[in-house]
Motif scaffolding. Structure first.
Motif, PDB file in Angstrom:
ATOM      1  N   GLU A 265      44.759  20.652  -8.559  1.00 14.85           N
ATOM      2  CA  GLU A 265      43.588  20.806  -9.414  1.00 14.85           C
ATOM      3  C   GLU A 265      44.030  21.227 -10.809  1.00 14.85           C
ATOM      4  OE1 GLU A 265      39.511  22.121  -7.748  1.00 14.85           O
ATOM      5  OE2 GLU A 265      40.274  23.874  -8.817  1.00 14.85           O
ATOM      6  N   VAL A 266      43.500  20.536 -11.823  1.00 20.01           N
ATOM      7  CA  VAL A 266      43.863  20.836 -13.213  1.00 20.01           C
ATOM      8  C   VAL A 266      42.600  20.786 -14.076  1.00 20.01           C
ATOM      9  CG1 VAL A 266      46.239  19.975 -13.112  1.00 20.01           C
ATOM     10  CG2 VAL A 266      44.370  18.395 -13.635  1.00 20.01           C
ATOM     11  N   VAL A 267      42.716  21.319 -15.281  1.00 22.81           N
ATOM     12  CA  VAL A 267      41.644  21.207 -16.268  1.00 22.81           C
ATOM     13  C   VAL A 267      42.070  20.176 -17.300  1.00 22.81           C
ATOM     14  CG1 VAL A 267      40.342  22.402 -18.077  1.00 22.81           C
ATOM     15  CG2 VAL A 267      40.854  23.574 -15.929  1.00 22.81           C
ATOM     16  N   LEU A 268      41.236  19.166 -17.492  1.00 19.01           N
ATOM     17  CA  LEU A 268      41.522  18.108 -18.463  1.00 19.01           C
ATOM     18  C   LEU A 268      40.528  18.187 -19.610  1.00 19.01           C
ATOM     19  CD1 LEU A 268      43.091  15.439 -19.180  1.00 19.01           C
ATOM     20  CD2 LEU A 268      41.282  14.213 -17.961  1.00 19.01           C
ATOM     21  N   GLU A 269      41.032  18.124 -20.842  1.00 16.80           N
ATOM     22  CA  GLU A 269      40.161  18.128 -22.020  1.00 16.80           C
ATOM     23  C   GLU A 269      39.843  16.704 -22.433  1.00 16.80           C
ATOM     24  OE1 GLU A 269      41.221  22.302 -24.359  1.00 16.80           O
ATOM     25  OE2 GLU A 269      41.967  20.399 -25.156  1.00 16.80           O
TER      26      GLU A 269
ATOM     27  N   GLN B 155      34.195  17.867 -30.439  1.00 16.37           N
ATOM     28  CA  GLN B 155      33.951  18.832 -29.368  1.00 16.37           C
ATOM     29  C   GLN B 155      34.789  18.466 -28.148  1.00 16.37           C
ATOM     30  OE1 GLN B 155      29.827  19.079 -28.255  1.00 16.37           O
ATOM     31  NE2 GLN B 155      30.221  20.382 -26.477  1.00 16.37           N
ATOM     32  N   LYS B 156      35.329  19.487 -27.478  1.00 18.91           N
ATOM     33  CA  LYS B 156      36.151  19.256 -26.299  1.00 18.91           C
ATOM     34  C   LYS B 156      35.380  19.634 -25.040  1.00 18.91           C
ATOM     35  CE  LYS B 156      40.587  19.913 -28.648  1.00 18.91           C
ATOM     36  NZ  LYS B 156      41.809  20.734 -28.759  1.00 18.91           N
ATOM     37  N   ILE B 157      35.311  18.698 -24.111  1.00 20.24           N
ATOM     38  CA  ILE B 157      34.682  18.929 -22.819  1.00 20.24           C
ATOM     39  C   ILE B 157      35.789  19.172 -21.808  1.00 20.24           C
ATOM     40  CG2 ILE B 157      33.188  17.960 -21.032  1.00 20.24           C
ATOM     41  CD1 ILE B 157      31.766  18.512 -23.676  1.00 20.24           C
ATOM     42  N   LYS B 158      35.758  20.315 -21.147  1.00 22.88           N
ATOM     43  CA  LYS B 158      36.780  20.634 -20.147  1.00 22.88           C
ATOM     44  C   LYS B 158      36.225  20.351 -18.757  1.00 22.88           C
ATOM     45  CE  LYS B 158      39.230  24.113 -22.878  1.00 22.88           C
ATOM     46  NZ  LYS B 158      39.757  25.491 -22.913  1.00 22.88           N
ATOM     47  N   VAL B 159      36.935  19.500 -18.017  1.00 20.79           N
ATOM     48  CA  VAL B 159      36.509  19.169 -16.662  1.00 20.79           C
ATOM     49  C   VAL B 159      37.624  19.522 -15.679  1.00 20.79           C
ATOM     50  CG1 VAL B 159      34.854  17.373 -17.253  1.00 20.79           C
ATOM     51  CG2 VAL B 159      37.263  16.770 -17.024  1.00 20.79           C
ATOM     52  N   THR B 160      37.230  20.047 -14.543  1.00 19.19           N
ATOM     53  CA  THR B 160      38.192  20.364 -13.482  1.00 19.19           C
ATOM     54  C   THR B 160      38.293  19.158 -12.563  1.00 19.19           C
ATOM     55  OG1 THR B 160      37.601  22.707 -13.601  1.00 19.19           O
ATOM     56  CG2 THR B 160      38.753  21.964 -11.630  1.00 19.19           C
ATOM     57  N   ILE B 161      39.487  18.600 -12.487  1.00 18.74           N
ATOM     58  CA  ILE B 161      39.715  17.382 -11.694  1.00 18.74           C
ATOM     59  C   ILE B 161      41.004  17.542 -10.908  1.00 18.74           C
ATOM     60  CG2 ILE B 161      38.547  15.876 -13.371  1.00 18.74           C
ATOM     61  CD1 ILE B 161      41.464  15.044 -14.254  1.00 18.74           C
ATOM     62  N   LEU B 162      41.304  16.546 -10.091  1.00 21.35           N
ATOM     63  CA  LEU B 162      42.613  16.455  -9.449  1.00 21.35           C
ATOM     64  C   LEU B 162      43.506  15.562 -10.290  1.00 21.35           C
ATOM     65  CD1 LEU B 162      41.634  15.953  -5.689  1.00 21.35           C
ATOM     66  CD2 LEU B 162      42.485  18.041  -6.757  1.00 21.35           C
ATOM     67  N   THR B 163      44.790  15.828 -10.292  1.00 21.90           N
ATOM     68  CA  THR B 163      45.725  14.970 -11.036  1.00 21.90           C
ATOM     69  C   THR B 163      45.678  13.540 -10.513  1.00 21.90           C
ATOM     70  OG1 THR B 163      47.470  15.680  -9.515  1.00 21.90           O
ATOM     71  CG2 THR B 163      47.319  16.845 -11.620  1.00 21.90           C
ATOM     72  N   SER B 164      45.248  13.375  -9.253  1.00 18.00           N
ATOM     73  CA  SER B 164      45.191  12.044  -8.625  1.00 18.00           C
ATOM     74  C   SER B 164      43.847  11.367  -8.802  1.00 18.00           C
ATOM     75  CB  SER B 164      45.501  12.165  -7.121  1.00 18.00           C
ATOM     76  OG  SER B 164      44.595  13.073  -6.503  1.00 18.00           O
TER      77      SER B 164
ATOM     78  N   GLN C  26      41.116   9.006 -10.301  1.00 21.17           N
ATOM     79  CA  GLN C  26      41.158   7.774 -11.072  1.00 21.17           C
ATOM     80  C   GLN C  26      40.194   7.850 -12.256  1.00 21.17           C
ATOM     81  OE1 GLN C  26      38.909   4.407  -9.159  1.00 21.17           O
ATOM     82  NE2 GLN C  26      39.063   5.742  -7.373  1.00 21.17           N
ATOM     83  N   THR C  27      40.224   6.815 -13.081  1.00 18.68           N
ATOM     84  CA  THR C  27      39.444   6.800 -14.325  1.00 18.68           C
ATOM     85  C   THR C  27      37.956   7.017 -14.083  1.00 18.68           C
ATOM     86  OG1 THR C  27      41.059   5.339 -15.384  1.00 18.68           O
ATOM     87  CG2 THR C  27      38.867   5.419 -16.357  1.00 18.68           C
ATOM     88  N   GLU C  28      37.394   6.316 -13.108  1.00 15.31           N
ATOM     89  CA  GLU C  28      35.953   6.429 -12.888  1.00 15.31           C
ATOM     90  C   GLU C  28      35.557   7.797 -12.342  1.00 15.31           C
ATOM     91  OE1 GLU C  28      34.925   3.007 -10.598  1.00 15.31           O
ATOM     92  OE2 GLU C  28      34.934   1.683 -12.346  1.00 15.31           O
ATOM     93  N   ASP C  29      36.465   8.456 -11.592  1.00 15.92           N
ATOM     94  CA  ASP C  29      36.192   9.816 -11.126  1.00 15.92           C
ATOM     95  C   ASP C  29      36.123  10.774 -12.315  1.00 15.92           C
ATOM     96  OD1 ASP C  29      36.207   9.037  -8.454  1.00 15.92           O
ATOM     97  OD2 ASP C  29      38.366   9.341  -8.253  1.00 15.92           O
ATOM     98  N   VAL C  30      37.061  10.612 -13.248  1.00 18.46           N
ATOM     99  CA  VAL C  30      37.091  11.482 -14.432  1.00 18.46           C
ATOM    100  C   VAL C  30      35.868  11.217 -15.311  1.00 18.46           C
ATOM    101  CG1 VAL C  30      38.397  12.135 -16.496  1.00 18.46           C
ATOM    102  CG2 VAL C  30      39.613  11.622 -14.370  1.00 18.46           C
ATOM    103  N   LEU C  31      35.522   9.937 -15.471  1.00 14.20           N
ATOM    104  CA  LEU C  31      34.338   9.591 -16.260  1.00 14.20           C
ATOM    105  C   LEU C  31      33.091  10.216 -15.650  1.00 14.20           C
ATOM    106  CD1 LEU C  31      32.990   7.967 -18.544  1.00 14.20           C
ATOM    107  CD2 LEU C  31      32.927   5.997 -17.016  1.00 14.20           C
ATOM    108  N   GLU C  32      32.995  10.175 -14.325  1.00 13.21           N
ATOM    109  CA  GLU C  32      31.847  10.774 -13.651  1.00 13.21           C
ATOM    110  C   GLU C  32      31.825  12.289 -13.850  1.00 13.21           C
ATOM    111  OE1 GLU C  32      31.868  10.918  -9.439  1.00 13.21           O
ATOM    112  OE2 GLU C  32      29.704  10.994  -9.277  1.00 13.21           O
ATOM    113  N   ALA C  33      33.005  12.919 -13.804  1.00 14.31           N
ATOM    114  CA  ALA C  33      33.083  14.374 -13.991  1.00 14.31           C
ATOM    115  C   ALA C  33      32.616  14.768 -15.389  1.00 14.31           C
ATOM    116  CB  ALA C  33      34.514  14.851 -13.749  1.00 14.31           C
ATOM    117  N   VAL C  34      33.016  13.968 -16.402  1.00 14.97           N
ATOM    118  CA  VAL C  34      32.587  14.232 -17.779  1.00 14.97           C
ATOM    119  C   VAL C  34      31.084  14.041 -17.906  1.00 14.97           C
ATOM    120  CG1 VAL C  34      32.799  13.491 -20.194  1.00 14.97           C
ATOM    121  CG2 VAL C  34      34.838  13.604 -18.752  1.00 14.97           C
TER     122      VAL C  34
END
Length: 450
Positions: free
Chosen positions: A95-99, A106-115, A117-125
């Protein structure tokens, strides 16, 4: 081992046995009659010539799989590339925090897994911003490089076969960041986005940023009107006025070089409104402007000049001057096609823009909707729906011009993949049919458009 390059960037390293495993899994899922033939095993040690032959066969295999709408869009193929990317960069799953940047800085910080994928990160944002699910398909994540003046130079759109955290951290350079930006070209879709408060705010922030960086042209009177609307916090009216301005919704690229109208001309290229806009500085210092419509491009390719030697002893391999070029064949008049070349480090991003314009035109032509481009999976991740899967890869075309100087192929499509042997120099003569991809939208040109 082999290097796999995606969009011109080293994505991962894989062994023959790993690719064979992927092949067998695809055959099991889709049948032997769907999956292309795989280069056979050899009992004895390969000679250097055989090693190069196998590399070329593997590259053709990967290209064939990627350009098949069923195999190339499959979770089996994309998860293979993602896993290989993570293993190559030796980043464990944690688990990591990605900006993620917004257009206003403005920076949005989301907690994701390093693994993830793009659509998971997009959904988290989107979730962090409270952006509704039916608006997620209007936005994408882009890898950008921030310049000294605060502007962004776009590197590429992040794809479903990569892990955003791994992609950005493996570059080991704080100038590279991930930004959220609208990913459509037709400003008519702005109405959908502006229906919701968060969508309106994102679009407003992007429009303000584009004006501040000079991407949208504004005269004194328009600037005064915009300033007044800003002070009143009239965001919709601000965007409505901006929509009438020149270059609204365009991506502006770094200054580069073109051979049109003559060789060696300096040019600023902008992509938008289903065209590439050229602001050319002629050798006479005269500035000329013109546009190339995507519907009049028969095909295009991205190539990279490969140095014929490995450079002087002691030189850094990363410093070699590789020249990226985007070339497109354009219908200049009713019966005259002409090649136009842009030499730019952002050639692949330019190709991605052209491809997404064609995809959008084809979705609209088939009656599809951006709203339906994403749908929720059972496990909560977002997946593209059938309406976008129906946009097939354009047909490959044979080279109409055999006089091109020897080039080595890089990815010519946003979803193309190429392989390079790690311990062997690349052939400079491997330009073939796979370098080109045609344009379905080209078929719709009538005499009235010329």
């Amino acid at each position: 081992a082999y290097n796999i390059h995606v969009n011109g960037v080293l994505h991962c390293r894989v062994r023959y046995s790993q690719l064979l495993g992927l092949h067998e899994q695809l055959r099991k899922e889709y049948g032997a009659n769907v999956v292309p033939a795989f280069p056979p095993k050899k009992i004895f040690t390969l000679t250097p010539a055989e090693v190069e032959q196998r590399r070329e066969q593997l590259e053709k295999y990967m290209q064939a799989v990627r350009q098949d709408p069923t195999l190339g869009g499959s979770e089996t193929f994309n998860s293979f590339l993602r896993k290989a990317q993570q293993e190559t960069q030796q980043i464990p799953t944690e688990e990591v925090v990605l900006e993620v940047l917004l257009s206003n800085g403005q920076k949005i910080k989301v907690t994701i897994l390093t693994s993830d994928q793009t659509e998971d990160v997009l959904e988290a944002v989107a979730s962090k911003l409270d952006l509704p699910d039916d608006l997620v398909g209007y936005f994408s994540l882009f890898l950008v490089r921030q310049t000294k003046d605060g502007a962004f130079s776009f590197v590429r759109k992040l794809q479903e076969f990569e892990l955003p955290y791994v992609s950005v951290t493996s570059l080991h350079n704080p100038e590279f960041q991930i930004i959220l930006r609208k990913s459509y070209w037709d400003s008519a879709y702005d109405d959908d986005v502006m229906e919701h408060r968060v969508g309106l705010n994102l679009l407003y922030a992007q429009t303000v940023s584009d004006i501040e960086h000079g991407w949208i042209l504004v005269n004194k009177e328009q600037h005064r009107q915009l300033k007044s609307l800003q002070e009143k916090v009239s965001k919709k009216e601000f965007i409505r006025l901006a929509q009438t301005l020149k270059y609204y919704g365009y991506l502006k690229f770094d200054p580069c070089v073109t051979d049109f109208p003559e060789k060696g001309c300096h040019v600023v290229v902008s992509a938008g409104n289903n065209e590439l806009n050229f602001q050319v500085r002629l050798p006479s210092e005269q500035i000329k402007e013109g546009s190339f419509k995507v519907t009049r491009m028969r095909c295009w390719r991205v190539t990279s000049s490969v140095p014929m030697n490995n450079g002087p002893a002691g030189s850094s391999p990363g410093k070699s001057e590789v020249k990226l070029e985007l070339a497109f064949e354009y219908l200049m008049s009713k019966d005259r096609l002409q090649w136009v070349t842009i030499t730019s480090p952002q050639a692949i991003m330019l190709s991605i823009c052209l491809q997404s314009m064609v995809d959008e035109l084809m979705v609209k032509k088939s009656g599809g909707s951006i709203r339906k481009m994403f749908r929720r999976r059972v496990n909560g991740a977002l997946r593209r729906s059938d309406s976008q899967q129906a946009v097939k890869s354009p047909p490959l075309l044979d080279s109409p011009d055999a006089s091109w100087e020897p080039m080595a192929k890089l990815s010519s499509k946003l979803t193309s993949v190429s392989l390079r042997g790690i311990s062997h120099s690349s052939s400079a003569n491997d330009v073939g049919a796979n370098d080109f991809h045609g344009n379905y939208a080209f078929e719709g040109i009538g005499d009235e458009d010329l």
